[in-house]
Design a protein around this motif. Structure first.
Motif, PDB file in Angstrom:
ATOM      1  N   MET A 173     -32.264 -16.926  -0.241  1.00 57.31           N
ATOM      2  CA  MET A 173     -31.409 -17.912  -0.918  1.00 57.31           C
ATOM      3  C   MET A 173     -31.658 -19.289  -0.289  1.00 57.31           C
ATOM      4  O   MET A 173     -31.577 -19.451   0.926  1.00 57.31           O
ATOM      5  N   LEU A 174     -31.942 -20.246  -1.147  1.00 58.89           N
ATOM      6  CA  LEU A 174     -32.129 -21.626  -0.717  1.00 58.89           C
ATOM      7  C   LEU A 174     -30.923 -22.445  -1.183  1.00 58.89           C
ATOM      8  O   LEU A 174     -30.525 -22.342  -2.353  1.00 58.89           O
ATOM      9  N   PHE A 175     -30.362 -23.218  -0.294  1.00 56.92           N
ATOM     10  CA  PHE A 175     -29.204 -24.057  -0.641  1.00 56.92           C
ATOM     11  C   PHE A 175     -29.535 -25.502  -0.312  1.00 56.92           C
ATOM     12  O   PHE A 175     -29.880 -25.811   0.830  1.00 56.92           O
ATOM     13  N   ASP A 176     -29.416 -26.389  -1.287  1.00 57.25           N
ATOM     14  CA  ASP A 176     -29.675 -27.804  -1.038  1.00 57.25           C
ATOM     15  C   ASP A 176     -28.376 -28.605  -1.131  1.00 57.25           C
ATOM     16  O   ASP A 176     -27.918 -28.938  -2.217  1.00 57.25           O
ATOM     17  N   GLU A 177     -27.796 -28.883   0.003  1.00 55.12           N
ATOM     18  CA  GLU A 177     -26.521 -29.608   0.090  1.00 55.12           C
ATOM     19  C   GLU A 177     -25.494 -29.091  -0.920  1.00 55.12           C
ATOM     20  O   GLU A 177     -24.977 -29.859  -1.741  1.00 55.12           O
ATOM     21  N   PRO A 178     -25.171 -27.803  -0.820  1.00 50.38           N
ATOM     22  CA  PRO A 178     -24.320 -27.192  -1.843  1.00 50.38           C
ATOM     23  C   PRO A 178     -22.890 -27.719  -1.875  1.00 50.38           C
ATOM     24  O   PRO A 178     -22.205 -27.535  -2.872  1.00 50.38           O
ATOM     25  N   THR A 179     -22.468 -28.393  -0.811  1.00 49.34           N
ATOM     26  CA  THR A 179     -21.083 -28.882  -0.802  1.00 49.34           C
ATOM     27  C   THR A 179     -20.997 -30.405  -0.870  1.00 49.34           C
ATOM     28  O   THR A 179     -19.906 -30.964  -0.832  1.00 49.34           O
ATOM     29  N   SER A 180     -22.139 -31.068  -1.002  1.00 50.39           N
ATOM     30  CA  SER A 180     -22.130 -32.541  -0.921  1.00 50.39           C
ATOM     31  C   SER A 180     -21.444 -33.208  -2.098  1.00 50.39           C
ATOM     32  O   SER A 180     -20.983 -34.333  -1.982  1.00 50.39           O
ATOM     33  N   ALA A 181     -21.403 -32.530  -3.242  1.00 52.38           N
ATOM     34  CA  ALA A 181     -20.792 -33.146  -4.423  1.00 52.38           C
ATOM     35  C   ALA A 181     -19.322 -32.748  -4.571  1.00 52.38           C
ATOM     36  O   ALA A 181     -18.693 -33.106  -5.562  1.00 52.38           O
ATOM     37  N   LEU A 182     -18.807 -32.003  -3.591  1.00 51.20           N
ATOM     38  CA  LEU A 182     -17.455 -31.452  -3.754  1.00 51.20           C
ATOM     39  C   LEU A 182     -16.390 -32.309  -3.090  1.00 51.20           C
ATOM     40  O   LEU A 182     -16.632 -32.935  -2.059  1.00 51.20           O
ATOM     41  N   ASP A 183     -15.208 -32.297  -3.689  1.00 43.61           N
ATOM     42  CA  ASP A 183     -14.061 -32.903  -3.026  1.00 43.61           C
ATOM     43  C   ASP A 183     -13.816 -32.131  -1.728  1.00 43.61           C
ATOM     44  O   ASP A 183     -14.025 -30.919  -1.678  1.00 43.61           O
ATOM     45  N   PRO A 184     -13.361 -32.843  -0.703  1.00 39.93           N
ATOM     46  CA  PRO A 184     -13.223 -32.223   0.624  1.00 39.93           C
ATOM     47  C   PRO A 184     -12.455 -30.897   0.608  1.00 39.93           C
ATOM     48  O   PRO A 184     -12.820 -29.959   1.316  1.00 39.93           O
ATOM     49  N   GLU A 185     -11.401 -30.813  -0.211  1.00 38.68           N
ATOM     50  CA  GLU A 185     -10.582 -29.597  -0.163  1.00 38.68           C
ATOM     51  C   GLU A 185     -11.299 -28.384  -0.756  1.00 38.68           C
ATOM     52  O   GLU A 185     -10.818 -27.261  -0.643  1.00 38.68           O
ATOM     53  N   MET A 186     -12.449 -28.607  -1.372  1.00 38.37           N
ATOM     54  CA  MET A 186     -13.172 -27.481  -1.976  1.00 38.37           C
ATOM     55  C   MET A 186     -14.383 -27.044  -1.170  1.00 38.37           C
ATOM     56  O   MET A 186     -15.017 -26.045  -1.486  1.00 38.37           O
ATOM     57  N   ILE A 187     -14.679 -27.798  -0.147  1.00 42.30           N
ATOM     58  CA  ILE A 187     -15.879 -27.493   0.639  1.00 42.30           C
ATOM     59  C   ILE A 187     -15.724 -26.139   1.338  1.00 42.30           C
ATOM     60  O   ILE A 187     -16.633 -25.310   1.325  1.00 42.30           O
ATOM     61  N   GLY A 188     -14.528 -25.914   1.885  1.00 42.84           N
ATOM     62  CA  GLY A 188     -14.301 -24.702   2.675  1.00 42.84           C
ATOM     63  C   GLY A 188     -14.508 -23.427   1.892  1.00 42.84           C
ATOM     64  O   GLY A 188     -15.089 -22.462   2.407  1.00 42.84           O
ATOM     65  N   GLU A 189     -14.073 -23.418   0.639  1.00 41.96           N
ATOM     66  CA  GLU A 189     -14.182 -22.194  -0.162  1.00 41.96           C
ATOM     67  C   GLU A 189     -15.639 -21.833  -0.456  1.00 41.96           C
ATOM     68  O   GLU A 189     -15.997 -20.661  -0.525  1.00 41.96           O
ATOM     69  N   VAL A 190     -16.476 -22.856  -0.588  1.00 43.24           N
ATOM     70  CA  VAL A 190     -17.904 -22.601  -0.833  1.00 43.24           C
ATOM     71  C   VAL A 190     -18.588 -22.169   0.467  1.00 43.24           C
ATOM     72  O   VAL A 190     -19.372 -21.208   0.484  1.00 43.24           O
ATOM     73  N   LEU A 191     -18.250 -22.841   1.558  1.00 42.61           N
ATOM     74  CA  LEU A 191     -18.842 -22.461   2.849  1.00 42.61           C
ATOM     75  C   LEU A 191     -18.435 -21.042   3.231  1.00 42.61           C
ATOM     76  O   LEU A 191     -19.231 -20.299   3.812  1.00 42.61           O
ATOM     77  N   ALA A 192     -17.216 -20.643   2.875  1.00 43.21           N
ATOM     78  CA  ALA A 192     -16.759 -19.288   3.203  1.00 43.21           C
ATOM     79  C   ALA A 192     -17.620 -18.241   2.496  1.00 43.21           C
ATOM     80  O   ALA A 192     -17.995 -17.220   3.081  1.00 43.21           O
ATOM     81  N   VAL A 193     -17.961 -18.513   1.242  1.00 44.69           N
ATOM     82  CA  VAL A 193     -18.831 -17.604   0.488  1.00 44.69           C
ATOM     83  C   VAL A 193     -20.222 -17.543   1.141  1.00 44.69           C
ATOM     84  O   VAL A 193     -20.819 -16.476   1.306  1.00 44.69           O
ATOM     85  N   MET A 194     -20.702 -18.694   1.558  1.00 47.97           N
ATOM     86  CA  MET A 194     -22.024 -18.742   2.200  1.00 47.97           C
ATOM     87  C   MET A 194     -22.022 -18.026   3.547  1.00 47.97           C
ATOM     88  O   MET A 194     -22.987 -17.350   3.906  1.00 47.97           O
ATOM     89  N   LEU A 195     -20.912 -18.150   4.271  1.00 50.95           N
ATOM     90  CA  LEU A 195     -20.804 -17.457   5.564  1.00 50.95           C
ATOM     91  C   LEU A 195     -20.795 -15.947   5.372  1.00 50.95           C
ATOM     92  O   LEU A 195     -21.436 -15.210   6.123  1.00 50.95           O
ATOM     93  N   ASP A 196     -20.079 -15.491   4.343  1.00 47.11           N
ATOM     94  CA  ASP A 196     -20.076 -14.058   4.016  1.00 47.11           C
ATOM     95  C   ASP A 196     -21.491 -13.566   3.784  1.00 47.11           C
ATOM     96  O   ASP A 196     -21.904 -12.523   4.287  1.00 47.11           O
TER      97      ASP A 196
END
Ligand code: ADP
Ligand code: MG
Length: 246
Positions: A164-187
């Motif tokens: 899986m390649l990720f290119d700044e997957p959270t850069s376009a997100l509002d701050p409060e949504m970054i965590g939910e995406v990073l949590a999926v990536m951490l899993d």
């Protein structure tokens, strides 16, 4: 894991855009299950490198071998290779006229020939995994950015990628949504997925990365395990970059 043959080998990769050297003699190996986080200033070649691994950019020098396929080889079936390499971008790129569920089932059905029902069951399981199963029937426009990005991750996973390649997957997100995406990536990282991630999220890098790679002006100028890298980045430009963002 660390003794396995690399699944990605980039050797002396070079790439020009006109006179601009976007990649300058870049070499990188990634072994199955490894998580490599690429950081560096804007314009340093991070996206170009990631895109080259999927041959969305063709390199002018060097070679890139992905899962045994030399991407410069004229005989390589690039669509075949890409089926095993999931990519998630800053802009989620969901198909707006398809429901969330159809976004996730489309590629497995069309490209892998997975029966519709099987694809559907798997898609629902993946949407559940990324915490968004209840949105299966809606259109992307109805979702928040964080939700759309989680769908994009589920869509990539639906192909059963090896990488899986990720290119700044959270850069376009509002701050409060970054965590939910990073949590999926951490899993995903904890499950052993092979991941190459371009991100400015240093918390994620610390937690997930086996190795941090620092790029500047098209070159890899520093590299190391996160503890080592964050404690004592060897290269002054890497140090300066860290001071600015940490
Ligand atoms: P990063 O992802 O680290 O911000 P990129 O890989 O996107 O950097 O870009 C590296 C350099 O190549 C930048 O100077 C950028 O402007 C240039 N570049 C990237 N893509 C293209 C393109 N398609 N045409 C011309 N120049 C490009
Ligand atoms: Mg970029």
């Amino acid at each position: 894991m660390s003794n396995a043959e690399p699944i990605i080998t980039v050797t002396g990769a070079g790439k020009f855009f006109g006179k601009l050297k976007a990649l300058d003699n870049v070499s990188l190996t990634v072994r199955p299950g490894e998580k490599v986080v690429i950081i560096g200033p804007s314009g340093s070649g991070k996206s170009t490198l990631l895109r080259a691994i999927n041959r969305l950019e063709e390199i002018d020098a060097g070679r890139i071998v992905v899962d045994g396929h030399n991407l410069s080889d004229a005989a390589v079936d690039i669509n075949r290779v890409r089926m095993d390499v999931g990519m998630v971008f800053q802009s989620f790129n969901l198909f707006p006229h398809y429901t969330v569920l159809d976004n996730v089932t489309l590629a497995p059905v069309k490209l892998r020939g997975v029966p519709q029902e099987e694809a559907r069951a798997k898609a629902l399981a993946l949407l559940d995994k990324v915490g968004i199963k209840e949105k299966a029937g809606v259109y992307p426009a109805m979702l928040s950015g964080g939700q759309q990005q989680r769908v994009a991750i589920a869509r990539a996973l639906a192909m059963n990628p090896k990488i899986m390649l990720f290119d700044e997957p959270t850069s376009a997100l509002d701050p409060e949504m970054i965590g939910e995406v990073l949590a999926v990536m951490l899993d995903l990282a904890r499950e052993g997925m092979t991941m190459v991630v371009v991100t400015h999220e240093m918390g994620f890098a610390r937690q997930a990365a086996d190795r941090i790679v620092f790029m500047d002006h098209g070159r890899i100028i520093d590299e190391g395990p996160p503890e080592e890298f964050f404690e004592s980045a060897k290269h002054p430009r890497a140090q300066k970059f860290l001071e600015q963002i940490l």
